[in-house]
Design a protein around this motif. Sequence first.
Motif, mmCIF file in Angstrom:
data_model
loop_
_atom_site.group_PDB
_atom_site.id
_atom_site.type_symbol
_atom_site.label_atom_id
_atom_site.label_comp_id
_atom_site.label_asym_id
_atom_site.label_seq_id
_atom_site.Cartn_x
_atom_site.Cartn_y
_atom_site.Cartn_z
ATOM 1 N N ASP A 1 15.571 -101.046 -53.846
ATOM 2 C CA ASP A 1 15.731 -100.450 -55.301
ATOM 3 C C ASP A 1 17.237 -100.781 -55.656
ATOM 4 N N ARG A 2 18.142 -99.581 -55.877
ATOM 5 C CA ARG A 2 19.445 -99.525 -56.203
ATOM 6 C C ARG A 2 20.350 -100.111 -55.060
ATOM 7 N N TRP A 3 19.781 -99.320 -53.782
ATOM 8 C CA TRP A 3 20.776 -99.403 -52.806
ATOM 9 C C TRP A 3 20.894 -100.622 -52.007
ATOM 10 N N LYS A 4 22.126 -100.840 -51.369
ATOM 11 C CA LYS A 4 22.471 -102.007 -50.394
ATOM 12 C C LYS A 4 23.200 -101.436 -49.402
ATOM 13 N N LEU A 5 22.617 -101.662 -48.192
ATOM 14 C CA LEU A 5 23.362 -101.392 -46.988
ATOM 15 C C LEU A 5 23.761 -102.534 -46.406
ATOM 16 N N ILE A 6 24.994 -102.801 -45.701
ATOM 17 C CA ILE A 6 25.424 -103.766 -44.948
ATOM 18 C C ILE A 6 25.800 -103.269 -43.519
ATOM 19 N N GLU A 7 25.425 -104.047 -42.699
ATOM 20 C CA GLU A 7 25.698 -103.373 -41.271
ATOM 21 C C GLU A 7 26.675 -104.411 -40.373
ATOM 22 N N PHE A 8 27.410 -104.167 -39.806
ATOM 23 C CA PHE A 8 28.386 -105.414 -39.167
ATOM 24 C C PHE A 8 28.376 -105.195 -37.810
ATOM 25 N N TYR A 9 27.696 -106.452 -37.203
ATOM 26 C CA TYR A 9 27.212 -106.265 -35.492
ATOM 27 C C TYR A 9 28.373 -106.305 -34.566
ATOM 28 N N GLU A 10 29.570 -106.526 -35.026
ATOM 29 C CA GLU A 10 30.961 -106.529 -34.148
ATOM 30 C C GLU A 10 31.006 -104.954 -33.836
ATOM 31 N N ASP A 11 31.057 -103.946 -34.608
ATOM 32 C CA ASP A 11 31.520 -102.409 -34.481
ATOM 33 C C ASP A 11 30.170 -101.761 -35.116
ATOM 34 N N ASP A 12 29.274 -102.086 -35.395
ATOM 35 C CA ASP A 12 28.320 -101.304 -35.854
ATOM 36 C C ASP A 12 28.361 -100.479 -37.334
ATOM 37 N N ARG A 13 29.700 -100.950 -37.909
ATOM 38 C CA ARG A 13 30.140 -100.287 -39.113
ATOM 39 C C ARG A 13 29.139 -100.466 -40.072
ATOM 40 N N ARG A 14 28.994 -99.545 -41.137
ATOM 41 C CA ARG A 14 27.980 -99.599 -42.165
ATOM 42 C C ARG A 14 28.697 -99.335 -43.557
ATOM 43 N N ALA B 1 21.090 -93.574 -43.213
ATOM 44 C CA ALA B 1 20.039 -93.260 -42.035
ATOM 45 C C ALA B 1 18.793 -93.790 -42.428
ATOM 46 N N ASP B 2 18.219 -93.871 -43.644
ATOM 47 C CA ASP B 2 16.934 -94.224 -43.960
ATOM 48 C C ASP B 2 16.802 -95.659 -43.856
ATOM 49 N N LEU B 3 17.947 -96.314 -44.556
ATOM 50 C CA LEU B 3 17.978 -97.841 -44.922
ATOM 51 C C LEU B 3 18.318 -98.299 -43.271
ATOM 52 N N LYS B 4 19.161 -97.781 -42.583
ATOM 53 C CA LYS B 4 19.445 -98.403 -41.196
ATOM 54 C C LYS B 4 18.056 -98.533 -40.232
ATOM 55 N N LYS B 5 17.339 -97.361 -40.394
ATOM 56 C CA LYS B 5 16.135 -97.408 -39.706
ATOM 57 C C LYS B 5 14.946 -98.509 -40.212
ATOM 58 N N GLN B 6 14.986 -98.683 -41.667
ATOM 59 C CA GLN B 6 14.325 -99.651 -42.279
ATOM 60 C C GLN B 6 14.767 -101.128 -41.606
ATOM 61 N N LEU B 7 16.050 -101.192 -41.618
ATOM 62 C CA LEU B 7 16.715 -102.636 -41.134
ATOM 63 C C LEU B 7 16.296 -102.644 -39.669
ATOM 64 N N ASP B 8 16.371 -101.687 -38.926
ATOM 65 C CA ASP B 8 16.106 -101.975 -37.312
ATOM 66 C C ASP B 8 14.591 -102.357 -37.154
ATOM 67 N N ASP B 9 13.789 -101.393 -37.779
ATOM 68 C CA ASP B 9 12.176 -101.783 -37.791
ATOM 69 C C ASP B 9 12.002 -103.206 -38.125
ATOM 70 N N TRP B 10 12.566 -103.662 -39.167
ATOM 71 C CA TRP B 10 12.344 -105.072 -39.723
ATOM 72 C C TRP B 10 12.872 -105.990 -38.668
ATOM 73 N N ARG B 11 14.046 -105.887 -38.272
ATOM 74 C CA ARG B 11 14.484 -106.724 -37.211
ATOM 75 C C ARG B 11 13.502 -107.039 -36.025
#
Length: 612
Positions: free
Chosen positions: A412-425, A449-459
Motif C-alpha cells: 500500500d503506502r508503506w515501503k520498508l528497506i532492509e540492509f543486509y550488512e547490519d540489519d538496519r531498516r 515489524a509487520d512488513l519485516k515479517k512479510q519480507l522474511d516470509d516471502w524470502r
Amino acid sequence: MYKRIGLFLSFSSIVLFITQSLQAADDKPAVVPPNVLLIVIDDMGWADLGCYGSKFHRSPQLDQLAKEGLRFTDAYASCPVCSPTRAAIMTGRWPARLNLTDWLPGRGDQPSQKLARPKIEQQLPLAEVTIAERLRAAGYRTASIGKWHLGGTGFGPEEQGFELNIAGDQGGSPPGYFAPFGNPGGKRKGRQLKGLEAAKDGEYLTDLLTDAAINFIQKNKSEPFFLYLPHYTVHIPLQAKAEVIKKYPADSKFSGQQNSGVYAAMIESLDDGIGRIMKTLDELKLAENTLVIFTSDNGGLATLEGAHTPATSNAPLREGKGFLYEGGIRVPLIMRWPRGIQPGTSSVPVSSIDLLPTIMEICNLPVPTEIDGQSIVPVWKQTKERRKSPLFWHYPHYANQGGKPGGAIRSDRWKLIEFYEDDRRELFDVASDMREGRNVAAQNPQVVADLKKQLDDWRESVGAKMMTPNPDYSPNAQAADGTVSLPGKWVTVHGETLRFEPLPHKNTLGYWTNPNDWASWEFDLKQPGTYEVELTIGCGNGSGGSEVDVLVGEQKLSFVVEQTGGFQNFVARKIGKIELTKAGRHTLEIRPQKKPGAAVMDVPLVKLLPVK
C-alpha cells in the motif's frame, strides 16, 4: 514442442479456434487476438520523459502514447539492475525465485565488501516458460529485437520461444551505437550483433532496431504477433547522432538536474523510432488491436560510470540504478490498447512480474498459476483499485553504482528497506514522501515489524539465496604510505536521516539533520603508530557550531564544526591525534553532541594520516 506447456496450449488454441469459428457461424463477430508490442528500454529513469515531468528531454511521440493510453505513476522494476528484471518480465516470476538476482555475469566479491554474494544462475533456465513460448504455442509469430542479456549460446531468444532474434546475445552493453559495432577502426571483428552484420558504417543502432521491428510487423500483419523490442538505449556507452546532440546545450557539470545533451539526443532518437513504429501500426490498420507496452528495466543511471555520466537525474526520486530507493526501481510504464484500455493515469503499484499474466489474459489464454505476477487488466477498468499483494525485492549484491545489498517491500503506502550488512531498516510513506526523505521507522515500530515479517516470509517462500560473511573482507585497508582513507560510500549509518548521498555533485555523508544519528567505519591497520585525524567537512552558513566527538576505541577527539559557506563546499580540517598501538581491525565513530543549526555537517572523507 514448447516445454511443458506445448501440448496444453496447442489444445487450448484449438478450442479457441473452434469457439471463434462457431461464433462466426452464428453470424457473431469472431474475436481477433490482439497483437502485443512490448518495448523495454535499458536504464531509462522514471523522470526521463516529458509525460513524467522532464523539462530537458524531448519525447513528443511517447508523450502522445501516454496521452492515448494508461500511464502508471507507481510502476516498478523487479530489480534495480537489468538481467533480473528482464527474467521477471519473461516469466512473470520473482528474480529471487529464479535465483537470478544480479546482472549477468555479475559483480565479483571484493575485499571492501563485508558480505559475499550467493551463487546465482548465469542464464535464464530453459525450464522456465517465457511469454514468447506461451504465445508461440497459441499461434503467435514471435520476435526479439534488441538486447537479451539472459544467457549466451544455447540460452538465447531462439531457445526461449522467439522465432526471430536480432541483436540479442549474452551482452549487457552494446558494442557501440554506430556500425561497425565495437570496431572504431572499421574492421568487423570481435562481438557482432546477430542480424546486423551487414549494417552500413555509421548507421545508428537504435534506428536499425526500429527498422527491424517495422519489417517484422509488416511481414506479419495478417497474423497475431508478439514483438519484444528491448532497446539497448539508453545504456552506456552514451553515444548519439552529432546532428541531434547539437539541438541541446553542451554537457556541463552535473548539478542534480538533467543536463546531458548526449543522453537527451539518445532519447530523442528513441522517441522518433517509437513514432515510426506507431505510424506503421496506423498505416496497416493494426493500432486499434495492438497492445503497446512501454517500460524500463530499472531506474536511470544517476552516478558516474563512463563518459557523459551521470546520464540523468531521477529527481524527485532518490538515487538511481543499483539502489533499492525509488530512483533505482520506479520506472515509466505506459500501456495503450484502444480496443481495451481507457486513457488515463493510475497510481496502483504494479511490477515487471505483472506483464506476463496481463498479456495472457488479454490474449484469451490461461493465466498460469505457477507465476508470481497478477494481471493489470482490472486496473484498466478501475484505475483506483488497490493491489492485492505487496511488491518485494531481494538484491543480495553490491551494485557497481554504489548500492548496498538489501531487500524491500512495498505494501500500500508503506515501503520498508532492509540492509543486509547490519540489519538496519528504513520505513517510508512513499504515497506522501516519494523522495524518501523521511525515515519514519522509529515512529511506526509495529508497521516495521509487520512488513519485516512479510519480507522474511516471502524470502523463505521463494527460496531466496542469502549472503554470507566475506572471508576476504578487509575494510578500508591501509595504503602503502600509511594513510587510512574512510570514504563516505563505505560508512555504516546509525539513526533516522543520516545517509550517504551518492550523486556525484554531492558524493558525501549528509542529511545529518538529527543530532542523535551517528556514523562509523571499520578499517584494517597494518602499521601501529600515531595518526592525525583529518575530516573533510562541508557546513552551510547558519549551521555552524555543532559539537562533535570522534572516537577510535576509548580515545576521543572533540571539535566544533565551523561553517564553510555551503554543505558541498568542502574543507579539510585536522582535529587532533590518536595513538593506535595494535595492528588489525579498528572502528572510527563520529557522534554529534549538539546541533544548533539545520544540520550537523556533510563529510565525504575521513583520513588517518601517519605522524612520522
